[in-house]
Design a protein around this motif. Structure first.
Motif, PDB file in Angstrom:
ATOM      1  N   ALA A  98      20.807  77.702  25.056  1.00  0.00           N
ATOM      2  CA  ALA A  98      19.850  78.387  25.920  1.00  0.00           C
ATOM      3  C   ALA A  98      18.581  77.594  26.116  1.00  0.00           C
ATOM      4  CB  ALA A  98      19.514  79.755  25.346  1.00  0.00           C
ATOM      5  N   LEU A  99      18.294  76.716  25.203  1.00  0.00           N
ATOM      6  CA  LEU A  99      17.072  75.942  25.307  1.00  0.00           C
ATOM      7  C   LEU A  99      17.118  74.980  26.480  1.00  0.00           C
ATOM      8  CD1 LEU A  99      16.540  75.276  21.519  1.00  0.00           C
ATOM      9  CD2 LEU A  99      15.590  77.085  22.946  1.00  0.00           C
TER      10      LEU A  99
ATOM     11  N   GLY B 122      16.771  91.125  23.640  1.00  0.00           N
ATOM     12  CA  GLY B 122      15.566  90.928  24.447  1.00  0.00           C
ATOM     13  C   GLY B 122      14.277  91.255  23.743  1.00  0.00           C
ATOM     14  N   ASP B 123      14.260  92.305  22.927  1.00  0.00           N
ATOM     15  CA  ASP B 123      13.027  92.693  22.247  1.00  0.00           C
ATOM     16  C   ASP B 123      12.674  91.748  21.106  1.00  0.00           C
ATOM     17  OD1 ASP B 123      12.787  94.825  23.946  1.00  0.00           O
ATOM     18  OD2 ASP B 123      13.711  96.255  22.564  1.00  0.00           O
ATOM     19  N   MET B 124      13.630  90.973  20.644  1.00  0.00           N
ATOM     20  CA  MET B 124      13.382  90.080  19.509  1.00  0.00           C
ATOM     21  C   MET B 124      13.066  88.646  19.946  1.00  0.00           C
ATOM     22  SD  MET B 124      16.249  91.334  16.756  1.00  0.00           S
ATOM     23  CE  MET B 124      17.642  90.847  17.770  1.00  0.00           C
ATOM     24  N   MET B 125      13.181  88.363  21.242  1.00  0.00           N
ATOM     25  CA  MET B 125      13.001  86.992  21.717  1.00  0.00           C
ATOM     26  C   MET B 125      11.607  86.780  22.288  1.00  0.00           C
ATOM     27  SD  MET B 125      16.636  85.863  23.420  1.00  0.00           S
ATOM     28  CE  MET B 125      16.670  87.073  24.702  1.00  0.00           C
ATOM     29  N   THR B 126      11.152  85.543  22.178  1.00  0.00           N
ATOM     30  CA  THR B 126       9.890  85.150  22.794  1.00  0.00           C
ATOM     31  C   THR B 126      10.105  84.969  24.290  1.00  0.00           C
ATOM     32  OG1 THR B 126      10.306  82.786  22.583  1.00  0.00           O
ATOM     33  CG2 THR B 126       9.246  83.893  20.690  1.00  0.00           C
ATOM     34  N   ASP B 127       9.024  84.857  25.042  1.00  0.00           N
ATOM     35  CA  ASP B 127       9.135  84.605  26.483  1.00  0.00           C
ATOM     36  C   ASP B 127       9.896  83.307  26.731  1.00  0.00           C
ATOM     37  OD1 ASP B 127       7.762  86.913  27.058  1.00  0.00           O
ATOM     38  OD2 ASP B 127       5.840  85.899  27.393  1.00  0.00           O
ATOM     39  N   TYR B 128       9.637  82.324  25.893  1.00  0.00           N
ATOM     40  CA  TYR B 128      10.333  81.037  25.994  1.00  0.00           C
ATOM     41  C   TYR B 128      11.843  81.239  25.859  1.00  0.00           C
ATOM     42  CZ  TYR B 128      12.144  76.549  24.383  1.00  0.00           C
ATOM     43  OH  TYR B 128      12.894  75.417  24.226  1.00  0.00           O
ATOM     44  N   GLN B 129      12.250  81.999  24.862  1.00  0.00           N
ATOM     45  CA  GLN B 129      13.675  82.222  24.622  1.00  0.00           C
ATOM     46  C   GLN B 129      14.306  83.050  25.744  1.00  0.00           C
ATOM     47  OE1 GLN B 129      12.968  83.892  20.770  1.00  0.00           O
ATOM     48  NE2 GLN B 129      13.801  82.096  19.714  1.00  0.00           N
ATOM     49  N   LYS B 130      13.600  84.044  26.232  1.00  0.00           N
ATOM     50  CA  LYS B 130      14.124  84.854  27.336  1.00  0.00           C
ATOM     51  C   LYS B 130      14.344  84.005  28.577  1.00  0.00           C
ATOM     52  CE  LYS B 130      11.975  89.159  25.841  1.00  0.00           C
ATOM     53  NZ  LYS B 130      10.892  90.123  26.116  1.00  0.00           N
ATOM     54  N   ALA B 131      13.361  83.165  28.898  1.00  0.00           N
ATOM     55  CA  ALA B 131      13.487  82.281  30.059  1.00  0.00           C
ATOM     56  C   ALA B 131      14.653  81.330  29.877  1.00  0.00           C
ATOM     57  CB  ALA B 131      12.184  81.505  30.266  1.00  0.00           C
TER      58      ALA B 131
END
Length: 142
Positions: free
Chosen positions: A14-15, A54-63
């Protein structure tokens, strides 16, 4: 356990993508129509996304996760082309789009100057290669 491994690999990959791309970059990175498949790829949607995290991820991870979903969908579509050369080029365009997105994530969220400069070099090189591949598709793809 297989599911956990699959999701772990997906999260690691995902990165490679950025959802929130600058407008000019997004316009340049539109996946070519010649690469799109006739297949209904919507069923593949289930294997990606935020996997309920979704609630456990940072904005970076969500993107990154959302962008990875887009890259993988495009790669799968491109690889469904009957012509091996076209499939290769279409798959590589999607792959390069992923590299650009990953680099844009670094530029936006990263703190290390070396990493940010490396990301900018990748953006420039991969953008040039995508343009070359699109030119080839326009001339050669049936």
């Amino acid at each position: 356990m297989k599911t956990l491994v699959k999701y772990s690999l997906a999260a690691a990959g995902a990165l490679s993508i950025l959802v929130i791309m600058p407008a000019a970059s997004f316009a340049e990175m539109a996946y070519p129509e010649k690469c799109k498949s006739e297949m209904d790829m919507s069923k593949m949607d289930m294997m990606s996304g935020d996997m309920g995290m979704g609630d456990m991820m940072t904005d970076y991870q969500k993107a990154s996760m959302e962008g990875m979903k887009s890259m993988h969908m495009n790669m799968m579509q491109g690889m469904m082309k009957k012509d091996a050369d076209v499939a290769f080029v279409c798959g590589m365009i999607a792959h390069h789009m992923g590299a650009i997105s990953m680099s844009e994530v670094e530029v936006k969220y990263g703190d290390n100057e070396w990493a940010k400069k490396a990301a900018q070099k990748i953006i420039e090189a991969q953008t040039k290669e995508i343009a070359e591949m699109n030119e080839w598709l326009d001339k050669e793809a049936k």
